[in-house]
Design an enzyme around this catalytic site. Structure first.
Site, PDB file in Angstrom:
ATOM      1  N   SER A 450       0.777  -1.266  -0.028  1.00 47.34           N
ATOM      2  CA  SER A 450      -0.119   0.010   0.084  1.00 47.34           C
ATOM      3  C   SER A 450       0.792   1.189  -0.066  1.00 47.34           C
ATOM      4  CB  SER A 450      -0.897   0.026   1.257  1.00 47.34           C
ATOM      5  OG  SER A 450       0.010  -0.002   2.510  1.00 47.34           O
ATOM      6  N   PHE A 451       2.247   1.106  -0.282  1.00 54.54           N
ATOM      7  CA  PHE A 451       3.039   2.326   0.049  1.00 54.54           C
ATOM      8  C   PHE A 451       2.536   3.375  -0.518  1.00 54.54           C
ATOM      9  CE2 PHE A 451       6.690   4.319  -2.013  1.00 54.54           C
ATOM     10  CZ  PHE A 451       7.271   4.920  -0.728  1.00 54.54           C
ATOM     11  N   ARG A 515      -7.032   2.536  19.044  1.00 58.43           N
ATOM     12  CA  ARG A 515      -7.957   2.201  20.091  1.00 58.43           C
ATOM     13  C   ARG A 515      -7.254   3.114  21.507  1.00 58.43           C
ATOM     14  NH1 ARG A 515     -11.197  -2.271  21.116  1.00 58.43           N
ATOM     15  NH2 ARG A 515     -11.508  -0.895  23.010  1.00 58.43           N
ATOM     16  N   VAL A 518      -4.199   8.862  19.546  1.00 59.01           N
ATOM     17  CA  VAL A 518      -3.746   9.320  18.049  1.00 59.01           C
ATOM     18  C   VAL A 518      -2.363   9.332  18.048  1.00 59.01           C
ATOM     19  CG1 VAL A 518      -4.187  11.022  16.340  1.00 59.01           C
ATOM     20  CG2 VAL A 518      -5.869  10.673  17.731  1.00 59.01           C
ATOM     21  N   ILE A 519      -1.731   8.692  17.103  1.00 59.36           N
ATOM     22  CA  ILE A 519      -0.385   8.682  16.944  1.00 59.36           C
ATOM     23  C   ILE A 519      -0.211  10.130  16.089  1.00 59.36           C
ATOM     24  CG2 ILE A 519       1.711   7.738  15.750  1.00 59.36           C
ATOM     25  CD1 ILE A 519       0.214   5.065  16.162  1.00 59.36           C
ATOM     26  N   ARG A 658      -7.968  -6.017  -8.690  1.00 64.51           N
ATOM     27  CA  ARG A 658      -8.958  -6.415  -8.034  1.00 64.51           C
ATOM     28  C   ARG A 658     -10.219  -5.685  -8.495  1.00 64.51           C
ATOM     29  NH1 ARG A 658      -8.843  -5.074  -1.710  1.00 64.51           N
ATOM     30  NH2 ARG A 658      -8.783  -3.037  -2.887  1.00 64.51           N
ATOM     31  N   TYR A 719       1.757 -15.652   1.932  1.00 69.22           N
ATOM     32  CA  TYR A 719       0.707 -14.442   1.539  1.00 69.22           C
ATOM     33  C   TYR A 719      -0.021 -15.290   0.291  1.00 69.22           C
ATOM     34  CZ  TYR A 719      -0.684  -9.797   0.183  1.00 69.22           C
ATOM     35  OH  TYR A 719      -1.381  -8.370  -0.101  1.00 69.22           O
TER      36      TYR A 719
END
Length: 800
Positions: A450-451, A515, A518-519, A658, A719
């Protein structure tokens, strides 16, 4: 000039006469300057900037530029003064532009093209040297092909070696914005005159005794510097997603993966349609059914009250607080197959009520305080690429839901060069942070699938792993310090190499999926960009041989950046996505097939492998030798750099397939796991059997394939990709297949996910993975840290 070439007679003279023919220069001038340049400049907003007086550039020379769009060649030609561009010859792929007569004639006339071999043969060797000898300047794109993501890729050493051999200068040129203006797969620039910058640097010559690899590295760093400078000083509107009202932050299209206008094309891949027909019974030539138009979506009305909206507006400004439908839809779901099936059927149970874009940590803190005070829900948002359901608001949630988009917080704040550490804001997307680091000669080395569309904060929140993790580590290894905004305070972890401070708070935050808070930023390991980077291709006679070789490589003194081997089904898929081969390329393929047949290989069991090497020339040479011995020991064979380079260029394109299948009624998705080496083969067999059994239950013809993607001391990641033609209940059918695969992971000793997180998609298997007591500990952490469930509730562990 130290030009060592010499003419070879009348035939050679005729062959090169057209390149500096005055007769041909006249129509070329008319086409380039009176037709092409006005057209490109009218469809886009081009700004040319130069660091030196290029009019004084001596002839000949080599223009070296990054390459991400078909606009690049006309942009370079149009940006250079007429004296320099009059006879400029552009390098063009011999296997594409010179194998069709009309295409060869047209490009030769318009761009004065010369053939560049990129398939490994040397049928056009010496052409570029002869052109320089005749005083013809050249335009070369050292990446070898257009970047799919817009990110500057690794440079091949050909241009640098040519400049050294012929003793000519190189003119570095950075092109910024062309990928956004006309990305791969699009044949016309997008609307709205997107901004483009053509940044021309100062001439660069090789130093005495400088190697081609070192000179290549220097050229690459100069182009990245020009690119970063131009990108940071350019018009911010280049980052706006056109067609909605969102802040100037990049987002993917609302109905699928990636950039608007970019899609998978099968018609230049003659083996693809027959492969899909055989694999899943789908005729890809049937007309696609496009997604709904945005106006057809049924979007729930926002529930935010006037008081909270006014508070958020006071904190951020009205332009950074959005309640319009497009903003809320884009921030509702990730990009998993479940997400895409739902959004294509207008199944939006619960959308965020408001989307906010803080500019810094202080604004994040104020937003969090306001949200918690109002008992609202905060869901952090990075690039939106998650595929495990980590972004969606709980469907039954009655409180106000705030999507907190970190896209404005996208800067590399500082680099500690002595320690190899960089402090980076959490909203920085992969290409942007790599571009900023590369401008100073550094890389983070983290390149997940997803880079192109994911962020540093998202990588941390989901415990991401990159394609080169064998060398650089997973994100859990890369992150050394971070900051997390919570209700009532901020967790600040300093970037220390190692600590003994009780249970690791850093590890608690890694993979927490929002959770715990926020980073906002992280300090990460960074490395000097290696002078040599290669991805080589190998073939193995069987899956067992490939697995054994990868295991032995992990135990050896070699430390490749990539160790990947595909099983036979995935190898067949890879071959089916090749473009048509002609001439020498076709002959090479036939020759390889003959060699394999003579060796007694079963061509249906071939397993394709890619192994990456990085470092100095001597180090790469040493590692290649070690790996070659291991590959040979297990019956494998080296098949060249060409396939590896192609993989390196197209590795981020797969998700577009996809969407292509979804348009034609087929569902495709992925599941990945990890297990010890001793259990890998059993895990593989169990999973393949479970998937085929699930297909039989549904009465459909399905496909499943696999590759080993990350190697560790004790095991590896497997994968899996699976696909089938769905019926009238696609989600129900998908759940049946997905559940069978996930259960097989657990039953065979694997984990529920190696790097795609838990979210809600994988939560049913968490107890099996970490035990009831493990879940109890984790639940206790979440409940004590967030007792009112204000931070992304129900992810990882749903409400009991």
């Amino acid at each position: 000039m130290n030009l060592k070439m010499a003419p070879s007679g009348t035939t050679r003279t005729k062959r090169y006469r057209r390149f500096n023919s005055r007769a041909l220069a006249i129509p070329r001038f008319c086409i380039q300057r009176m037709m092409l340049k006005p057209l490109v400049w009218s469809l886009t907003s081009v700004r040319v900037q130069s660091e030196s007086d290029v009019n004084k550039m001596p002839l000949p020379f080599i223009v070296v530029a990054n390459h991400a769009s078909h606009l690049d060649t006309p942009l370079v030609i149009g940006a250079l003064p007429r004296r320099l561009s009059r006879y400029l010859a552009a390098g063009a792929a011999a296997d594409y532009f010179f194998e069709v007569r009309w295409r060869k004639w047209l490009t030769s006339l318009v761009f004065n093209t010369f053939p560049v071999d990129r398939t490994g043969n040397r049928s056009h060797s010496g052409v570029s040297r002869e052109l320089l000898r005749r005083g013809v300047p050249l335009l070369i794109f050292p990446e070898g092909g257009r970047s799919a993501s817009g990110r500057i890729g690794s440079f091949k050493p050909g241009a640098a070696a040519l400049a050294i051999t012929c003793d000519v200068p190189c003119l570095p040129v950075a092109i910024v914005g062309a990928h956004e203006a006309m990305p791969r797969g699009k044949n016309w620039p997008v609307r709205g005159r997107p901004p483009i910058v053509v940044s021309i640097g100062s001439p660069v010559r090789a130093e005495p005794d400088e190697t081609a690899g070192a000179f290549t590295q220097r050229l690459a760093e100069e182009i990245r510097r020009l690119h970063a400078r131009s990108d940071s000083s350019g018009d911010s509107n280049s980052r706006v997603v056109r067609g909605d009202q969102m802040t100037a932050v990049k987002h993917m299209k609302w109905w699928g993966w990636g950039d608007e206008g970019v899609s998978f094309e099968y018609r230049n891949k003659p083996e693809f349609a027959p492969f899909v027909q055989k694999a899943v019974g789908l005729d890809v030539t049937t007309p696609p059914v496009p997604p709904l138009s945005f106006d057809e979506l049924e979007v729930p009305a926002p529930r935010i009250g006037e008081q909270l909206q006014e508070q958020l507006t006071d904190i951020l400004g009205a332009e950074h607080v959005h309640t319009d439908k497009m903003s809320r839809v884009v921030h509702t779901l990730g990009k998993g197959i479940r997400d895409l099936l739902r959004i294509r059927s207008s199944d939006l149970n619960r959308c965020p009520d408001v989307v906010v874009y803080p500019a810094d940590e202080e604004q994040v803190r104020l937003v969090v305080e306001a949200a918690v005070e109002a008992d609202a829900v905060v869901i952090p948002f990075g690039g939106g690429s998650n595929i495990s359901g980590s972004l969606e608001p709980p469907p039954e949630e009655q409180r106000v839901v705030i999507s907190l988009d970190l896209g404005r917080m996208n800067q590399v704040l500082e680099i500690d060069e002595n320690s190899g550490l960089a402090r980076i804001q959490a909203g920085a997307q992969g290409p942007d942070l790599e571009r900023a680091l590369a401008a100073r000669g550094w890389t983070i080395g983290h390149f997940p699938d997803s880079f192109a569309h994911s962020t540093l904060g998202g990588w941390i929140a989901t415990r991401s792993s990159g394609m080169q993790s064998d060398k650089y580590g997973d994100i859990a290894d890369i992150v050394r310090g971070l900051r997390l905004v919570r209700s009532g305070g901020t967790v600040a972890l300093r970037p220390l190499p190692s600590t003994s401070t009780g249970p690791s708070i850093r590890e608690m935050i890694l993979g927490s999926e929002g959770r715990l808070g926020v980073i906002t930023e992280a300090t990460v390991n960074v490395h000097r960009i290696p002078p040599v980077r290669k991805v080589l291709a190998y073939l193995f006679p069987s899956w067992d041989a490939g697995l054994a070789a990868m295991r032995e490589i992990s135990e050896s003194d070699a430390s490749p950046s990539v160790t990947r081997v595909s099983d036979a089904p995935e190898t067949a898929f890879s071959f089916a996505t090749r473009t048509a081969s002609k001439g020498l390329k076709s002959a090479s393929t036939k020759a390889l097939t003959k060699v394999l047949t003579m060796r007694g290989w079963d061509l249906d069991q071939l397993c394709l492998s890619f192994i990456g090497y990085e470092g100095s020339e001597s180090h790469v040479k040493y590692e290649k030798k070690l790996v070659k011995r291991i590959v040979s020991k297990h019956g494998g064979m080296y098949i060249g750099e060409g396939p590896g380079a192609l993989y390196d260029q197209k590795k981020f394109d797969t998700p577009y397939i996809r969407d292509f299948l979804l348009d034609r009624g087929a569902a495709a998705d992925v599941s990945e796991t990890a297990a010890p080496w001793s259990k890998l083969r059993h895990l593989y067999d169990t999973t393949m059997a479970a998937a085929h059994s699930a297909y039989d239950d549904l009465g459909v013809r399905g496909w499943i394939m696999c590759h080993l993607s990350h190697s560790y001391h004790s095991g590896a990641c497997l994968y899996f990709t699976f696909a089938f033609v769905h019926g009238d209940e696609p989600l129900k059918q998908y759940d049946h297949v997905k559940s069978a695969i996930q259960q097989a992971f657990i039953d065979a000793g694997g984990t529920l996910s190696h790097h795609h997180a838990v979210g809600v998609e994988h939560a049913p298997w968490l107890t099996d993975d970490i035990s009831e007591e493990g879940v109890s500990l984790m639940r206790g952490l979440f409940e004590s840290a967030d007792p009112r469930r204000n931070f992304n509730p129900d992810k990882i562990i749903p409400r009991s």
